[in-house]
Scaffold this motif. Structure first.
Motif, PDB file in Angstrom:
ATOM      1  N   ALA A  93    -118.019 -79.898  14.907  1.00  0.00           N
ATOM      2  CA  ALA A  93    -118.030 -79.855  16.370  1.00  0.00           C
ATOM      3  C   ALA A  93    -117.582 -78.492  16.877  1.00  0.00           C
ATOM      4  O   ALA A  93    -116.804 -77.789  16.208  1.00  0.00           O
ATOM      5  CB  ALA A  93    -117.126 -80.946  16.929  1.00  0.00           C
ATOM      6  N   CYS A  94    -118.072 -78.106  18.031  1.00  0.00           N
ATOM      7  CA  CYS A  94    -117.641 -76.880  18.700  1.00  0.00           C
ATOM      8  C   CYS A  94    -116.669 -77.248  19.812  1.00  0.00           C
ATOM      9  O   CYS A  94    -117.057 -77.879  20.795  1.00  0.00           O
ATOM     10  CB  CYS A  94    -118.837 -76.143  19.291  1.00  0.00           C
ATOM     11  SG  CYS A  94    -120.033 -75.589  18.080  1.00  0.00           S
ATOM     12  N   VAL A  95    -115.417 -76.872  19.658  1.00  0.00           N
ATOM     13  CA  VAL A  95    -114.394 -77.136  20.661  1.00  0.00           C
ATOM     14  C   VAL A  95    -113.815 -75.788  21.079  1.00  0.00           C
ATOM     15  O   VAL A  95    -113.087 -75.149  20.315  1.00  0.00           O
ATOM     16  CB  VAL A  95    -113.296 -78.063  20.113  1.00  0.00           C
ATOM     17  CG1 VAL A  95    -112.221 -78.291  21.177  1.00  0.00           C
ATOM     18  CG2 VAL A  95    -113.880 -79.381  19.660  1.00  0.00           C
ATOM     19  N   GLY A  96    -114.156 -75.350  22.273  1.00  0.00           N
ATOM     20  CA  GLY A  96    -113.778 -74.007  22.690  1.00  0.00           C
ATOM     21  C   GLY A  96    -114.486 -72.986  21.821  1.00  0.00           C
ATOM     22  O   GLY A  96    -115.696 -73.024  21.646  1.00  0.00           O
ATOM     23  N   ASP A  97    -113.698 -72.083  21.225  1.00  0.00           N
ATOM     24  CA  ASP A  97    -114.268 -71.067  20.328  1.00  0.00           C
ATOM     25  C   ASP A  97    -114.165 -71.452  18.858  1.00  0.00           C
ATOM     26  O   ASP A  97    -114.444 -70.635  17.985  1.00  0.00           O
ATOM     27  CB  ASP A  97    -113.549 -69.724  20.535  1.00  0.00           C
ATOM     28  CG  ASP A  97    -113.773 -69.159  21.930  1.00  0.00           C
ATOM     29  OD1 ASP A  97    -114.842 -69.440  22.497  1.00  0.00           O
ATOM     30  OD2 ASP A  97    -112.873 -68.457  22.426  1.00  0.00           O
ATOM     31  N   ALA A  98    -113.762 -72.691  18.567  1.00  0.00           N
ATOM     32  CA  ALA A  98    -113.503 -73.091  17.189  1.00  0.00           C
ATOM     33  C   ALA A  98    -114.510 -74.126  16.704  1.00  0.00           C
ATOM     34  O   ALA A  98    -115.058 -74.909  17.482  1.00  0.00           O
ATOM     35  CB  ALA A  98    -112.091 -73.654  17.065  1.00  0.00           C
ATOM     36  N   PRO A 154    -120.431 -80.538  21.509  1.00  0.00           N
ATOM     37  CA  PRO A 154    -121.623 -79.977  20.838  1.00  0.00           C
ATOM     38  C   PRO A 154    -121.338 -79.746  19.352  1.00  0.00           C
ATOM     39  O   PRO A 154    -120.189 -79.536  18.955  1.00  0.00           O
ATOM     40  CB  PRO A 154    -121.850 -78.649  21.564  1.00  0.00           C
ATOM     41  CG  PRO A 154    -121.169 -78.815  22.874  1.00  0.00           C
ATOM     42  CD  PRO A 154    -119.983 -79.708  22.629  1.00  0.00           C
ATOM     43  N   ARG A 155    -122.391 -79.767  18.558  1.00  0.00           N
ATOM     44  CA  ARG A 155    -122.226 -79.646  17.108  1.00  0.00           C
ATOM     45  C   ARG A 155    -123.101 -78.518  16.560  1.00  0.00           C
ATOM     46  O   ARG A 155    -124.123 -78.173  17.132  1.00  0.00           O
ATOM     47  CB  ARG A 155    -122.598 -80.961  16.410  1.00  0.00           C
ATOM     48  CG  ARG A 155    -121.787 -82.145  16.912  1.00  0.00           C
ATOM     49  CD  ARG A 155    -122.280 -83.445  16.321  1.00  0.00           C
ATOM     50  NE  ARG A 155    -121.687 -84.586  16.998  1.00  0.00           N
ATOM     51  CZ  ARG A 155    -122.025 -85.846  16.784  1.00  0.00           C
ATOM     52  NH1 ARG A 155    -122.956 -86.128  15.896  1.00  0.00           N
ATOM     53  NH2 ARG A 155    -121.438 -86.821  17.449  1.00  0.00           N
ATOM     54  N   VAL A 156    -122.662 -77.977  15.417  1.00  0.00           N
ATOM     55  CA  VAL A 156    -123.468 -76.996  14.692  1.00  0.00           C
ATOM     56  C   VAL A 156    -123.510 -77.395  13.228  1.00  0.00           C
ATOM     57  O   VAL A 156    -122.654 -78.139  12.740  1.00  0.00           O
ATOM     58  CB  VAL A 156    -122.918 -75.553  14.827  1.00  0.00           C
ATOM     59  CG1 VAL A 156    -122.977 -75.068  16.257  1.00  0.00           C
ATOM     60  CG2 VAL A 156    -121.502 -75.479  14.277  1.00  0.00           C
TER      61      VAL A 156
END
Length: 222
Positions: A93-98, A154-156
């Motif tokens: 998962a994308c949480v902020g910049d991490a 969001p996910r990558v």
């Protein structure tokens, strides 16, 4: 009278420069041969070490399912050893910049960093491992347990390089009373390195509980 030492005379027809070139060439050849011998010994040692690791994995696999509770290693997971780094894929998962674990929302993943289970790289319980897939499509289509804390972010897709001990999820089939196992593409690894970010991987979270309804307890390491 004291004895004096003299250099060996050059071979017939050789001058001093030719002799020096020949001796240097022989020294280089000897050095190359020593290096080749060291590589051969190293390769043999590595091969033997990996063969021992595979045998230990088989022994551990037999012992694990005979002695450990099924919630630690369910019967459809088998021990395996990756003697060379293996490319796998993992959705985060994308949480902020991490980049963080979809499951716990806390474990962060950074490019180039090596990760290892809290219990080391031996044979920890399954829920202490990191979950990944052998193919990108498997990772992209996989769901997450209902209690996953970062499901709505969001996910990558990450490309990772796993090595050492791992568990492989299998589909069981029975034939003449003995079980044969075929990998499903899902892996639980004890050690890996993040190589690169592949692509966006966001899906509607409503699909998760449909694809992944009952394994929240066993998949806590993702």
């Amino acid at each position: 009278a004291g004895m004096s030492t003299r250099a060996l005379p050059p071979r017939g027809g050789e001058d001093a420069h030719a002799t020096m070139r020949r001796l240097n060439a022989e020294a280089r050849l000897a050095s190359a041969e020593r290096a080749r011998a060291r590589r051969a010994v190293s390769e043999t040692a590595t091969r033997l070490k990996d063969e021992v690791a595979r045998q230990i994995a088989q022994i551990e696999d037999d012992r694990a399912h005979a002695t450990r509770p099924t919630h630690q290693i369910p019967s459809n997971w088998r021990c395996t050893h990756m003697e060379t780094p293996r490319t796998l894929y993992k959705v985060v998962a994308c949480v902020g910049d991490a980049f963080v674990s979809v499951y716990d929302g806390r474990t962060t993943y950074e490019l180039g960093r090596v990760y290892q289970t809290r219990r080391g790289a031996g044979w920890p319980p399954l829920d202490q491992c990191f979950f990944a897939w052998t193919e990108p499509v498997g990772a992209l289509q996989a769901g997450f347990p209902r209690g996953s804390l970062a499901k709505t972010h969001p996910r990558v897709l990450l490309k990772i390089e796993a090595f050492g001990n791992a568990y492989e999820c299998c589909a069981h089939a029975r034939f003449k009373g003995s079980a044969t196992q075929k990998g499903t593409g899902k892996m639980a690894v004890t050690r890996f390195r993040v190589l690169r970010v592949m692509t966006d991987a966001f899906r509607a979270s409503a699909l998760d509980k449909l694809r992944f309804p009952d394994i929240a307890k066993s998949d806590g390491g993702g």
